[in-house]
Scaffold this motif. Structure first.
Motif, mmCIF file in Angstrom:
data_model
loop_
_atom_site.group_PDB
_atom_site.id
_atom_site.type_symbol
_atom_site.label_atom_id
_atom_site.label_comp_id
_atom_site.label_asym_id
_atom_site.label_seq_id
_atom_site.Cartn_x
_atom_site.Cartn_y
_atom_site.Cartn_z
ATOM 1 N N THR A 5 50.718 33.052 45.138
ATOM 2 C CA THR A 5 51.228 31.913 44.378
ATOM 3 C C THR A 5 51.156 32.170 42.879
ATOM 4 O O THR A 5 52.091 31.847 42.129
ATOM 5 N N MET A 6 50.050 32.755 42.411
ATOM 6 C CA MET A 6 49.919 33.061 40.985
ATOM 7 C C MET A 6 51.003 34.019 40.518
ATOM 8 O O MET A 6 51.662 33.784 39.497
ATOM 9 N N ILE A 7 51.190 35.116 41.247
ATOM 10 C CA ILE A 7 52.188 36.110 40.850
ATOM 11 C C ILE A 7 53.587 35.518 40.928
ATOM 12 O O ILE A 7 54.443 35.786 40.064
ATOM 13 N N ASN A 9 54.403 32.381 40.424
ATOM 14 C CA ASN A 9 54.573 31.490 39.278
ATOM 15 C C ASN A 9 54.872 32.267 37.999
ATOM 16 O O ASN A 9 55.718 31.856 37.191
ATOM 17 N N VAL A 10 54.181 33.400 37.806
ATOM 18 C CA VAL A 10 54.436 34.212 36.622
ATOM 19 C C VAL A 10 55.856 34.785 36.670
ATOM 20 O O VAL A 10 56.574 34.783 35.654
ATOM 21 N N ALA A 37 46.030 41.028 37.235
ATOM 22 C CA ALA A 37 45.224 39.994 37.893
ATOM 23 C C ALA A 37 43.794 40.476 38.124
ATOM 24 O O ALA A 37 42.832 39.719 37.934
ATOM 25 N N GLU A 167 42.369 29.586 39.012
ATOM 26 C CA GLU A 167 43.602 30.376 39.142
ATOM 27 C C GLU A 167 44.615 30.004 38.061
ATOM 28 O O GLU A 167 45.432 30.822 37.666
ATOM 29 N N ARG A 168 44.533 28.778 37.569
ATOM 30 C CA ARG A 168 45.449 28.355 36.503
ATOM 31 C C ARG A 168 45.203 29.173 35.234
ATOM 32 O O ARG A 168 46.146 29.629 34.578
ATOM 33 N N THR A 171 46.411 32.718 35.788
ATOM 34 C CA THR A 171 47.869 32.792 35.697
ATOM 35 C C THR A 171 48.312 32.925 34.242
ATOM 36 O O THR A 171 49.211 33.716 33.918
#
Length: 234
Positions: A5-7, A9-10, A37, A167-168, A171
């Motif tokens: 999810t993090m990747i 979003n980026v 990350a 995680e925010r 990110t």
């Protein structure tokens, strides 16, 4: 929020194709973000005193100088002035610097109070403790992420891994590192990252009140008879 999810979003923010997988991806950009990350997880762990990474080590002594196994396998860094001999109810003073330790070893003379020295993966203690004493200290763990089943980790190993730390914030840092790698300005992203880190640290746990007149808890770290403050008739 998982690693995937993090990747994702980026990638959406920078206009890159959204990946279906990260760890096993053959895409160079996705692998670069995975590297960012991992770097940022370690950097965030060292950024401050995160409550979720606080742990304590309880060690039962053996009757020798070298206390094997006293250093935790997930050690990020030690918390200052937290070493105690709980059995004797007195602090362990240290870590002693190499020059002082070698001087004491040369003269075969050590302080009466417990002192410790860090050497490799072990902690050396003098005077030699009796077997069965309880030593304890606080430290910060390096396990800043975990698997979907809750196993602590010091790096991302699967797309379903989640962060122990925010995680925010991670990110934001991945985004900033990506922009820098592309030769683009990342100043705004880093400012946002730093502000978010400071805000989360400030709200992470309650803080004690400190007086400019001096601390009144000096007695808690020193052996001896403790007399409470106040007016006493004798």
């Amino acid at each position: 929020m998982s690693l995937l999810t993090m990747i994702t979003n980026v990638c959406r923010r920078v206009g890159q194709p959204v990946p279906n997988v990260v760890v096993t991806s053959t895409d160079a950009t996705v692998q670069q973000m995975l590297s960012f990350a991992n770097e940022q997880g370690t950097a965030l762990m060292k950024y401050g005193d995160w409550r979720k990474l606080r742990k304590q080590k309880i060690h039962t002594t053996v009757a020798q100088e070298e206390q094997t196994g006293m250093i935790p396998t997930d050690l990020g860094y030690f918390n200052d002035e937290s070493f105690w001999n709980r059995s004797a109810r007195r602090p362990l003073w240290g870590p002693i610097d190499p020059a002082q330790w070698q001087a004491w070893k040369a003269f075969d003379t050590f302080p009466v109070m417990d002192v410790f020295y860090l050497e490799g993966d072990n902690i050396l203690v003098q005077p030699v403790p009796e077997a069965g004493e309880i030593f304890a200290f606080a430290y910060t763990s390096n396990l800043w992420c975990k698997s979907a089943t809750g196993t602590g980790q010091s790096e991302w190993m699967a797309d379903t891994d989640v962060g122990v730390l925010s995680e925010r914030i991670m990110t934001l840092a991945i985004l900033a590192r990506y922009l820098e790698a592309r030769g683009l300005s990342a100043d705004a992203a880093w400012r946002d990252y730093d502000m978010q880190c400071r805000q989360e640290l400030a709200q992470d746990s309650p803080r004690s009140t400190h007086s400019f007149a001096g601390s009144d808890d000096w007695w808690a770290r020193r052996p001896g008879i403790v007399v409470p403050d106040g007016s006493w008739r004798v």
